[in-house]
Design an enzyme around this catalytic site. Structure first.
Site, short mmCIF file in Angstrom:
data_model
loop_
_atom_site.label_atom_id
_atom_site.label_comp_id
_atom_site.label_asym_id
_atom_site.label_seq_id
_atom_site.Cartn_x
_atom_site.Cartn_y
_atom_site.Cartn_z
N GLU A 19 4.04 56.36 130.26
CA GLU A 19 4.16 57.72 129.73
C GLU A 19 3.38 58.71 130.60
O GLU A 19 3.87 59.81 130.91
CB GLU A 19 3.64 57.75 128.29
CG GLU A 19 3.62 59.14 127.67
CD GLU A 19 2.67 59.21 126.50
OE1 GLU A 19 2.17 60.31 126.22
OE2 GLU A 19 2.42 58.16 125.87
N ASP A 33 5.42 61.70 132.67
CA ASP A 33 5.20 63.13 132.47
C ASP A 33 5.26 63.87 133.80
O ASP A 33 5.91 64.91 133.93
CB ASP A 33 3.86 63.35 131.79
CG ASP A 33 3.54 64.81 131.56
OD1 ASP A 33 4.25 65.46 130.80
OD2 ASP A 33 2.57 65.31 132.20
N ASP A 41 7.48 60.76 124.02
CA ASP A 41 6.63 59.89 124.83
C ASP A 41 7.42 58.72 125.41
O ASP A 41 7.27 58.37 126.58
CB ASP A 41 5.47 59.35 123.99
CG ASP A 41 4.41 60.39 123.69
OD1 ASP A 41 4.46 61.47 124.30
OD2 ASP A 41 3.56 60.13 122.82
N GLU A 48 9.60 59.84 128.31
CA GLU A 48 8.83 59.96 129.55
C GLU A 48 8.54 58.59 130.14
O GLU A 48 8.59 58.42 131.37
CB GLU A 48 7.52 60.71 129.27
CG GLU A 48 7.70 62.18 128.96
CD GLU A 48 6.40 62.88 128.61
OE1 GLU A 48 6.36 64.12 128.69
OE2 GLU A 48 5.43 62.19 128.22
#
Length: 252
Positions: free
Chosen positions: A58, A62, A131, A134
């Site tokens: 995650e 991002d 989340d 990502e």
């Protein structure tokens, strides 16, 4: 010594994941990366030591997602200014937007959650779904590199590029707007601070303040720091607008 335990998925689930790979436009050379991306920390904690969850992916996802989206916007909208591109990117990678895409491609069906998180509605929660989205982008990046990740992002956001362009043209988010107005009025930026976080872990309430360069402060609450910050900025903008002798500072 770390365990290499991976808690494999069932054959039916793996077959379904094959269809999921077709949906996102990437077939994994290392399926274990996709399995890890779909594994929430609550599931790993219940299984025990040695099972990797998706928090590290995650973190990477991002950054990869922001770069992929930025690159696409830069090429697609060569006539737009930096501020417009920034607003569009914020629209595209917002928690709600990523959660919506996660649902569209069925990530909620494959997410591995612990029993506690499941019982608290984690599978439907935007924060959890954004989340895991990502994490999947990071898994694609680790498996196939930037070109593969960008290809997946281009495909999954296909219906959203022009939509966000239209939204960006109509409105700006409150924090961006406040920064622009503060620069015009005070030649300086507002500052934000997280004041508190209360409530249950699965439904926290954040309190954020914004302080204008002239010393005035505004406090707001929201379900995330981002939402609370946006609301605080909205309050500050409203106060500035009430005190303004002219509307010129609020024009584009």
């Amino acid at each position: 010594m770390e365990s290499d335990y991976t808690c494999p998925m069932s054959s039916n689930t793996m077959s379904a994941l094959s269809g999921f790979e077709q949906r996102i436009g990437h077939v994994f050379a290392r399926p274990d990366l996709l399995t890890q991306a779909l594994t929430h920390s609550s599931f790993a904690n219940e299984v025990g030591p040695g099972l990797e969850h998706n928090e590290r992916l995650e973190f990477l996802g991002d950054a990869v997602l922001e770069l992929c989206v930025s690159s696409e916007l830069y090429e697609r909208f060569s006539d737009l200014r930096e501020g417009d591109l920034t607003r569009m990117r914020s629209c595209l990678v917002s928690e709600g937007s990523l959660a919506d895409i996660a649902r569209e491609i069925g990530l909620d069906d494959f997410l591995r959650l612990g029993k506690g998180e499941e019982s608290q509605g984690g599978r439907a929660r935007d924060s959890v779904l954004s989340d895991v989205f990502e994490a999947v982008i990071a898994a694609v990046y680790e498996d196939g590199g930037f070109k593969a990740a960008r290809g997946v992002v281009s495909l999954l956001f296909a219906s959203r590029w022009q939509l966000c362009a239209a939204r960006a043209a109509r409105a700006k988010d409150f924090k961006t707007r406040l920064q622009e107005v503060a620069q015009r009025l005070f030649k300086d930026r507002p500052t934000y601070a997280k004041l508190a976080c209360s409530g249950p872990e699965h439904e926290p309430i954040f309190e954020v303040s914004v302080t204008l360069p002239d010393g005035r402060g505004f406090v707001a609450r929201g379900g995330s720091c981002k939402k609370a910050g946006q609301e605080a900025a909205r309050l500050a903008l409203a106060a500035l607008e009430d005190n303004a002798d002219t509307g010129e500072i609020f024009s584009d």
